[in-house]
Design an enzyme around this catalytic site. Structure first.
Site, PDB file in Angstrom:
ATOM      1  N   GLU A 121       0.815  -1.205   0.000  1.00 38.45           N
ATOM      2  CA  GLU A 121       0.000   0.000   0.000  1.00 38.45           C
ATOM      3  C   GLU A 121       0.853   1.260   0.000  1.00 38.45           C
ATOM      4  O   GLU A 121       0.536   2.253  -0.668  1.00 38.45           O
ATOM      5  CB  GLU A 121      -0.947   0.007   1.208  1.00 38.45           C
ATOM      6  CG  GLU A 121      -2.002  -1.092   1.186  1.00 38.45           C
ATOM      7  CD  GLU A 121      -3.044  -0.895   0.089  1.00 38.45           C
ATOM      8  OE1 GLU A 121      -3.063   0.180  -0.529  1.00 38.45           O
ATOM      9  OE2 GLU A 121      -3.831  -1.827  -0.138  1.00 38.45           O
ATOM     10  N   ASP A 261      -4.519  -9.869  -8.404  1.00 39.38           N
ATOM     11  CA  ASP A 261      -4.896  -9.032  -9.541  1.00 39.38           C
ATOM     12  C   ASP A 261      -3.763  -8.224 -10.169  1.00 39.38           C
ATOM     13  O   ASP A 261      -3.437  -8.372 -11.349  1.00 39.38           O
ATOM     14  CB  ASP A 261      -6.044  -8.102  -9.149  1.00 39.38           C
ATOM     15  CG  ASP A 261      -5.776  -7.320  -7.855  1.00 39.38           C
ATOM     16  OD1 ASP A 261      -4.788  -7.619  -7.165  1.00 39.38           O
ATOM     17  OD2 ASP A 261      -6.554  -6.409  -7.549  1.00 39.38           O
ATOM     18  N   GLU A 376     -18.278  -6.557  -2.923  1.00 35.35           N
ATOM     19  CA  GLU A 376     -16.953  -7.179  -2.903  1.00 35.35           C
ATOM     20  C   GLU A 376     -16.994  -8.600  -3.437  1.00 35.35           C
ATOM     21  O   GLU A 376     -16.021  -9.073  -4.019  1.00 35.35           O
ATOM     22  CB  GLU A 376     -16.385  -7.153  -1.481  1.00 35.35           C
ATOM     23  CG  GLU A 376     -15.998  -5.777  -0.976  1.00 35.35           C
ATOM     24  CD  GLU A 376     -14.785  -5.211  -1.704  1.00 35.35           C
ATOM     25  OE1 GLU A 376     -13.675  -5.264  -1.146  1.00 35.35           O
ATOM     26  OE2 GLU A 376     -14.957  -4.710  -2.836  1.00 35.35           O
ATOM     27  N   GLU A 397     -12.121  -0.039 -10.095  1.00 38.00           N
ATOM     28  CA  GLU A 397     -11.715  -0.970 -11.154  1.00 38.00           C
ATOM     29  C   GLU A 397     -12.703  -1.045 -12.315  1.00 38.00           C
ATOM     30  O   GLU A 397     -12.301  -1.088 -13.494  1.00 38.00           O
ATOM     31  CB  GLU A 397     -11.489  -2.365 -10.559  1.00 38.00           C
ATOM     32  CG  GLU A 397     -10.193  -2.515  -9.770  1.00 38.00           C
ATOM     33  CD  GLU A 397     -10.269  -1.916  -8.377  1.00 38.00           C
ATOM     34  OE1 GLU A 397      -9.215  -1.765  -7.723  1.00 38.00           O
ATOM     35  OE2 GLU A 397     -11.395  -1.597  -7.922  1.00 38.00           O
TER      36      GLU A 397
END
Length: 643
Positions: A121, A261, A376, A397
């Site tokens: 992050e 991902d 989610e 996304e």
């Protein structure tokens, strides 16, 4: 019939039921140019509603509490949302706010703090934000040059990158998930990390290497990718979580969503996009902008991406959905659409695989239409929201993929989709001081939290979508460079300073015998003992970085007599050392006679390479290099389910 085929009927029915139930609602009047201008201006106002709310009520804390109009430190306590918003301010042409933010951060931010942070992050949000803003603020060509700026953000980025380097001190080269900025890695730190966490650092660290003339940042992240890919299954699939010390997979579910991902994303974005510009892979409509993704020109990443993508389309694609399978057997584990999968159609656009991208986006967007947001998790077997995964944390996304598909096709239905998304955010997520998480997509209950990526990505992609519809006169579409978007949506320019360093010769990952070979490269920043593990030489410590330009010299290891660069006479596989390791059921390859067994090294890896003589493989060059080049490997599956 394989496991994907077994599920295909169920998944097909899921697609029909979802899409048909909402077919009437999905037919919208086409967005006109005038309406696109109105929507663009509305998104502009959305950004400032949230940004001003943060600056007034939360700054300099990390993130905004938009319901209660307060703030909270969620990552490291260093004005996270401001850093994450920097290049969005520049994209919107806000000279005043951008200059103020750059100057404030340069004066006040510091990383010598006793905080344990997420390597992943912090890299994508903070390091990426600092580097993107530095490249904009320091360049007159962007139109956003800050007169008082003297590389303060770059110095901060280098300091932050150096403080994260201890996380890479593992036997596999795959980094720990967390590191203390002052004390390094705690002795009790978990040895488990996600594939995305270990494999989504290459763009930011690679750019840091090129801007500081210190190759160690790029090398450690390349080692991490190699460490993950070398432990792939025989099906060319990777799992979700891995032990960074033993290299054993602790979660063997393979997919394109949670925990994996952006591993796929960064393989393509760090690769040589020009190698993909063949008619078999790119339609003519794509060629005009695909060169935006020529960032590092690294064939190794491209080679890995092609194999990984083919495996994903073969084993994970249940047209138009994607499922999670066991990485060894491809047995279906989880028929689930999770919201992080929604980036995939956008990635397929960048790879030129448009048809499945369109079908998958249609399916994903049908879930948004059903609930007003994407949960989610959405169970494809029960056609309902997955228990415990009902929230929508303002993720970007699906919007990102909508933007890329509109850019590739100019199909107005993607503008219609963007309009629906704006309406959902305005009526369901807007709150007094910003935009709220949605706790439950079925009842639209709001939660008092706003992630920094809402300003870094969500509104950025929406604004770009509608601005493109009215002409695209902005830094991305009409600026001095083509840009790569990081996984956090940060703008990374494919400028000569980034993309053409030494014509990539320093970044091919090979080490060449110095005999009869001279080559410019970076000055050495490594020293110390070197040793071998299973035929692989491991270099030990790294030295301090230097922002000043080093002397032009060969990058030479202290004991090996090798220099870093592109080695002639090697096959593609030999250049990159790509092979199976640590596979319980894979047959062991016969070890060359000149490779001797060595005791495990006590040093931590920084650079990995196989020792070999140029003479051993020079005769194979002409026969193998053309046939094994990534430019000759088609980016598609050989099954009927893919393009």
């Amino acid at each position: 019939m394989g496991p994907i085929g077994t599920l295909s009927t169920t998944v097909f029915l899921a697609s029909v039921v979802i899409c048909c139930c909402f077919a009437v609602n999905s037919v919208a009047d086409g967005v006109t140019v005038e309406e696109a201008k109105v929507l663009r201006d509305e998104v502009h106002e959305m950004f400032y509603h949230a940004f001003d709310g943060y600056m007034k009520h939360a700054f300099p804390l990390d993130e905004l509490r938009p319901l209660s109009c307060g703030g909270e430190d969620s990552l490291g306590g260093y004005a996270l949302t401001l850093i994450d918003s920097l290049d969005t301010l520049a994209l919107l042409g806000d000279d005043e706010q951008f200059s103020y933010a750059v100057e404030w951060i340069g004066r006040n931010l510091r990383f010598d703090i006793n905080k344990t942070i997420s390597v992943f992050e912090t890299t994508i949000r903070v390091l990426g934000g600092l580097l993107s803003a530095h490249l904009i603020a320091s360049d007159y060509a962007t139109g956003m040059r800050v007169p008082s700026y003297e590389n303060q953000l770059l110095y901060l980025a280098e300091d932050l990158g150096r403080r994260m380097l201890p996380a890479f001190e593992t036997p596999t080269g795959i980094p720990f998930g967390s590191v203390n900025l002052l004390l390094g890695v705690d002795e009790n730190e978990s040895k488990m990390t996600s594939t995305a966490g270990g494999g989504t650092l290459t763009l930011e660290f690679g750019i840091l290497s090129r801007l500081t003339n210190n190759p160690v940042f790029e090398q450690v992240t390349k080692n991490a990718v190699r460490g993950l890919w070398a432990r792939r299954s025989k099906l060319n699939l990777v799992g979700a979580h891995i032990n960074v010390f033993t290299g054993e997979w602790t979660q063997k579910e393979a997919g394109i969503g949670t925990s994996i991902d952006s591993f796929y994303e960064y393989l393509l974005k760090a690769s040589a996009a020009s190698k993909l510009s063949s008619p078999s892979l790119l339609s003519s409509i794509l060629r005009r902008f695909f060169q935006a993704y020529l960032l590092f020109g690294d064939e190794e990443y491209l080679f890995i991406f092609q194999e990984a993508y083919q495996a994903a389309m073969r084993h994970l694609f249940a047209d138009p959905w994607y499922v999670e399978v066991n990485m060894d057997s491809a047995a279906i584990v989880w028929p689930l659409f999770n919201s992080l999968q929604a980036f995939w159609p956008g990635l397929q656009v960048l790879a030129g695989d448009i048809d499945p991208a369109i079908r998958t986006h249609d399916a994903f967007f049908s879930v948004w239409k059903r609930y007003g947001f994407t949960p989610e998790g959405f169970n494809l077997a029960t056609l309902s929201v997955q228990h415990g995964q009902k929230s929508y944390p303002l993720r970007p996304e699906l919007i990102e993929s909508t933007y890329w598909l509109y850019k590739a096709t100019r199909d107005p239905r993607y503008l219609d989709a963007g309009r629906d998304i704006v309406a959902s955010l305005q009526y369901g997520a807007r709150c007094p001081c910003g935009y709220c998480h949605i706790t439950d997509v079925e009842d639209h209950k709001q939660e008092d939290h706003m992630e920094s990526f809402f300003l870094a990505e969500t509104v950025k992609y929406l604004w770009l979508l509608f601005d493109l519809a009215v002409g695209g006169d902005n830094l991305v579409e009409n600026g001095p460079y083509k840009y790569v978007f990081s996984t956090e949506g940060h703008l990374l320019p494919a400028s000569p300073q980034i993309s053409l360093v030494r014509e990539h010769c320093s970044y091919y990952g090979a080490y060449c015998n110095t005999s009869g070979l001279r080559q410019d490269s970076y000055a050495s920043v490594m020293w110390g003992r070197s040793s071998k593990v299973n035929g692989t030489r491991i270099l030990g410590e790294w030295g301090p970085s230097r922002l000043q330009r080093p002397q032009t010299s060969q990058w030479r290891t202290s004991n090996s007599g090798l220099i870093k660069g592109f080695c002639h006479g090697l096959t593609h596989g030999q250049k990159f050392g790509i092979t199976y390791i640590n596979s319980m059921d894979a047959p062991k390859e016969k070890e060359p006679e000149n490779h001797k067994e060595a005791a495990p090294s006590e040093n931590h890896p920084v650079a990995l390479f196989s020792e070999m003589s140029l003479a051993d493989s020079s005769h194979e060059m002409k026969e193998n290099v053309s046939s094994q080049s990534p430019s000759n490997i088609e980016l598609k599956s050989d099954t009927p389910q893919s393009k």
